[in-house]
Design an enzyme around this catalytic site. Structure first.
Site, mmCIF file in Angstrom:
data_model
loop_
_atom_site.group_PDB
_atom_site.id
_atom_site.type_symbol
_atom_site.label_atom_id
_atom_site.label_comp_id
_atom_site.label_asym_id
_atom_site.label_seq_id
_atom_site.Cartn_x
_atom_site.Cartn_y
_atom_site.Cartn_z
ATOM 1 N N CYS A 106 29.512 59.405 39.146
ATOM 2 C CA CYS A 106 30.965 59.707 39.065
ATOM 3 C C CYS A 106 31.140 61.321 39.197
ATOM 4 O O CYS A 106 30.145 62.022 39.382
ATOM 5 C CB CYS A 106 31.407 59.301 37.550
ATOM 6 S SG CYS A 106 30.773 60.583 36.232
ATOM 7 N N GLU A 157 22.654 60.127 34.676
ATOM 8 C CA GLU A 157 22.200 61.296 35.407
ATOM 9 C C GLU A 157 22.322 62.574 34.550
ATOM 10 O O GLU A 157 21.283 63.223 34.600
ATOM 11 C CB GLU A 157 23.392 61.426 36.597
ATOM 12 C CG GLU A 157 23.182 60.121 37.466
ATOM 13 C CD GLU A 157 24.326 59.131 37.099
ATOM 14 O OE1 GLU A 157 24.983 58.334 38.010
ATOM 15 O OE2 GLU A 157 24.701 59.139 35.936
ATOM 16 N N HIS A 197 26.105 59.843 30.258
ATOM 17 C CA HIS A 197 25.511 59.315 31.604
ATOM 18 C C HIS A 197 24.261 59.465 31.777
ATOM 19 O O HIS A 197 23.617 60.393 31.612
ATOM 20 C CB HIS A 197 26.734 59.486 32.674
ATOM 21 C CG HIS A 197 28.037 58.983 32.511
ATOM 22 N ND1 HIS A 197 28.820 59.189 33.447
ATOM 23 C CD2 HIS A 197 28.533 58.930 31.493
ATOM 24 C CE1 HIS A 197 30.055 58.712 33.019
ATOM 25 N NE2 HIS A 197 29.913 58.624 31.811
ATOM 26 N N CYS A 210 28.929 63.682 36.953
ATOM 27 C CA CYS A 210 27.921 63.598 37.066
ATOM 28 C C CYS A 210 27.002 64.163 38.353
ATOM 29 O O CYS A 210 26.250 64.843 38.491
ATOM 30 C CB CYS A 210 27.073 62.091 37.305
ATOM 31 S SG CYS A 210 27.117 61.387 35.553
#
Length: 137
Positions: free
Chosen positions: A72, A44, A42, A75
């Protein structure tokens, strides 16, 4: 936030992130889950990994994370483990969930149950971040 939006646009994804200290942007990253065949890639997490590598440490105290969509749980947990000070996000989890599957646990809930508290400010440039979801979600 603009740097996070720009890296998302450049990579044709709704998910972009930037890590900065003051006015200086240190790294940007976009989701690379498909390109790397890695569900943890992801934006992040990629930004945190890249900055840790760049500065040679895991403690990112003093840094601010900007992300186009609310992180999420994975993250947000990475941001907590990295001891990031502040988080700014664009679209929230309920908005993102109208475009794709999401784990419906918001950052504030995770923050409340953490050993490290991150200052969270949401819905920053949310219409521009939603436009990324419209285009690439």
């Amino acid at each position: 936030m603009r740097a996070a939006i720009e890296v998302a646009e450049a990579n044709q994804t709704p998910f972009g992130a930037a890590l900065a200290m003051g006015d200086e942007i240190f790294v940007t990253a976009a989701n690379q889950t498909q390109e790397l065949n890695d569900p943890t890639a992801h934006a992040e997490v990629m930004a945190i990994r890249n900055l840790g590598k760049m500065i040679g440490k895991t403690d990112l105290s003093g840094f601010t994370l900007y992300t186009t969509c609310e992180p999420c749980p994975m993250c947000m947990s990475a941001a907590i483990w990295a001891k990031i000070d502040t988080l700014f996000f664009g679209c929230d989890v309920p908005t993102v969930a109208t475009y794709m599957d999401q784990i419906h646990i918001q950052t504030e809930t995770i923050n409340q149950h953490s050993f490290h508290s991150i200052n969270i400010k949401g819905m920053i440039l949310s219409s521009e971040c939603k436009a990324l979801l419209d285009a690439f979600g």
